[in-house]
Motif scaffolding. Structure first.
Motif, short mmCIF file in Angstrom:
data_model
loop_
_atom_site.label_atom_id
_atom_site.label_comp_id
_atom_site.label_asym_id
_atom_site.label_seq_id
_atom_site.Cartn_x
_atom_site.Cartn_y
_atom_site.Cartn_z
N GLY A 23 -3.28 22.41 -15.92
CA GLY A 23 -2.03 22.20 -16.64
C GLY A 23 -1.92 20.78 -17.14
O GLY A 23 -2.92 20.05 -17.21
N ILE A 24 -0.72 20.35 -17.49
CA ILE A 24 -0.55 19.02 -18.06
C ILE A 24 -0.99 17.93 -17.08
O ILE A 24 -1.54 16.91 -17.49
N SER B 154 -4.15 15.72 -18.34
CA SER B 154 -3.87 14.32 -18.67
C SER B 154 -4.68 13.37 -17.81
O SER B 154 -5.26 12.40 -18.31
N GLY C 216 -2.82 25.74 -18.42
CA GLY C 216 -1.43 25.57 -18.80
C GLY C 216 -0.64 26.85 -18.84
O GLY C 216 0.42 26.90 -19.48
N THR D 114 3.37 24.40 -17.46
CA THR D 114 3.16 23.69 -18.73
C THR D 114 3.51 24.56 -19.92
O THR D 114 4.14 24.11 -20.88
N HIS E 53 -0.71 19.01 -24.64
CA HIS E 53 -1.66 19.58 -23.69
C HIS E 53 -3.03 19.78 -24.34
O HIS E 53 -4.07 19.42 -23.77
N TYR F 245 -4.88 16.47 -24.81
CA TYR F 245 -5.51 15.99 -23.58
C TYR F 245 -6.79 16.76 -23.28
O TYR F 245 -7.82 16.17 -22.92
N ILE G 98 5.61 16.80 -18.01
CA ILE G 98 5.23 16.66 -19.41
C ILE G 98 5.77 15.37 -19.99
O ILE G 98 5.05 14.60 -20.63
#
Length: 367
Positions: free
Chosen positions: A12-13, A17, A38, A42, A146, A149, A330
């Motif tokens: 996910g985020i 990230s 995600g 996310t 997202h 990244y 987020i």
């Protein structure tokens, strides 16, 4: 056996990230249990960047992330992830104490202005006399962030392995041996970015949990044929009973701000929460509802003190927590990932985070 330097659990985020921050400095593998990254929290965000959302402990991360979201490096993304929105916090007579405490909590860090809500919201029902404008609030293009990244992560040599669940892991030598149904993976550092599953991942690794609790949040998309304007602010109750914001010309996103404890799962909305959301919306404005367009639910995962958990576990060498981000992962993603990457690399904090006190986020507070 696969031998990356770092394995991140969760795509996910959080995982994406942090992976994008780390992939330039070593071999990084993201293990994602779903068939797309995600899929859970996310992909179910109501998508706004608001400095006060999450309270004073989250605000420094949100504020630091703002410039990076508003003007990203062109090599990362070609345009801003943010677009103007504003937040109008509203309350009734009797909520003055809540309003004043809210203003005091952010007085030194966020620009807030007392306003007349009736002058800003056509059709606002009588009784909603208190208003605080947070003009800095903006919408976030969550999917673009997202994907940016993940794109950066892969461009730097990072690998995402989908439909791969960590079954268990153990310390082996100076690193970790992770067991999956597709075979073992060995790494030096294991990052727990598993969101609602974070405590379960820790226990599967023989690491004590920190008490991260998933809480279900319900979202309703309503058809509002006579919506006064798609540019109205996000409208948020000062006492935390609801918020809603326009989505296009005739839709709004609405939540009753519910926080129902849940096991980690593919969250689904409950009829009672949907009805509650609509009832609260009708208490606020006289806008005609044309029907329910869509409903969904997501899990927001909190540590016991509701602050994120970022850092090495003091009792488990090579185990790094990057979890407990509530509903704020987020909007804080750029700063949180930079902070965590500095911990992992043993580097000084980047200038944008130089004044940040990282101690409130450390997992050591639970040990």
């Amino acid at each position: 056996m696969t031998h990356p330097d770092i394995v991140i659990i969760g795509g996910g985020i959080a995982g994406a990230s942090l992976g994008a921050e780390l992939a330039a400095h070593g071999r990084v593998l993201i293990l994602e249990m779903e068939d797309q990254p995600g899929y859970h929290a996310t992909g179910r965000s109501v998508a706004f960047w608001e400095e006060t959302y999450g309270g004073p402990v989250v605000q420094p991360l949100t504020t630091a992330s703002g410039p990076m979201l508003a003007a990203p490096d062109p090599d990362f993304h070609e345009r801003a992830f943010l677009s103007p929105r504003r937040t109008l916090h509203i309350g009734k007579a009797g909520d003055e104490g809540v309003r004043d405490a809210f203003l005091d909590a952010f007085a030194d860090n966020v620009a807030l202005q007392i306003v007349d809500p009736a002058a800003l919201v056509p059709g606002l029902r009588p009784g909603w006399a208190l208003g605080v404008m947070e003009a800095s609030c903006q919408d976030i293009d969550v999917a673009a962030l997202h994907n940016a990244y993940l794109r950066r992560f892969r461009r730097q040599g990072g690998v995402v392995r989908l439909s791969t669940r960590l079954e268990r892991a153990r310390r082996e030598g100076d690193g970790w041996r992770i067991e999956t149904r597709d075979g073992p993976v060995a790494c030096g550092l294991l990052v727990n970015a598993a969101g609602a599953w974070a405590d379960g991942v820790a226990m599967a690794c023989g690491v004590d949990p920190v008490g991260i609790q998933p809480l279900r949040r319900t979202v309703v998309q309503l058809n509002v044929p006579d919506l006064p304007s798609p540019d109205l602010p996000l409208i948020m109750d000062l006492t935390g009973r609801f918020y809603f914001k326009p989505e296009g010309r005739d839709r709004i996103w609405l939540t009753p701000h519910d926080e129902e404890p849940s096991p980690p799962c593919d969250a689904a909305p409950e009829e009672m929460a949907v009805a509650q959301a609509i009832a609260r919306f009708e208490e606020v404005v006289d806008w005609r509802i044309g029907g329910v367009a869509h409903v969904w639910a997501g899990l927001r995962s909190f540590a016991p003190d509701r602050a994120p958990v970022y850092g090495f576990d003091p009792a488990a060498p090579g185990f790094f927590w990057f979890a407990g981000q509530g509903g704020f992962g987020i909007q804080t993603a750029p700063a949180a990932a930079a902070l965590a990457a500095s911990f992992i690399g043993g580097n000084r904090l980047p200038p944008v985070l130089a004044s940040l006190d990282p101690r409130p986020y450390s997992p050591a507070r639970f040990r």
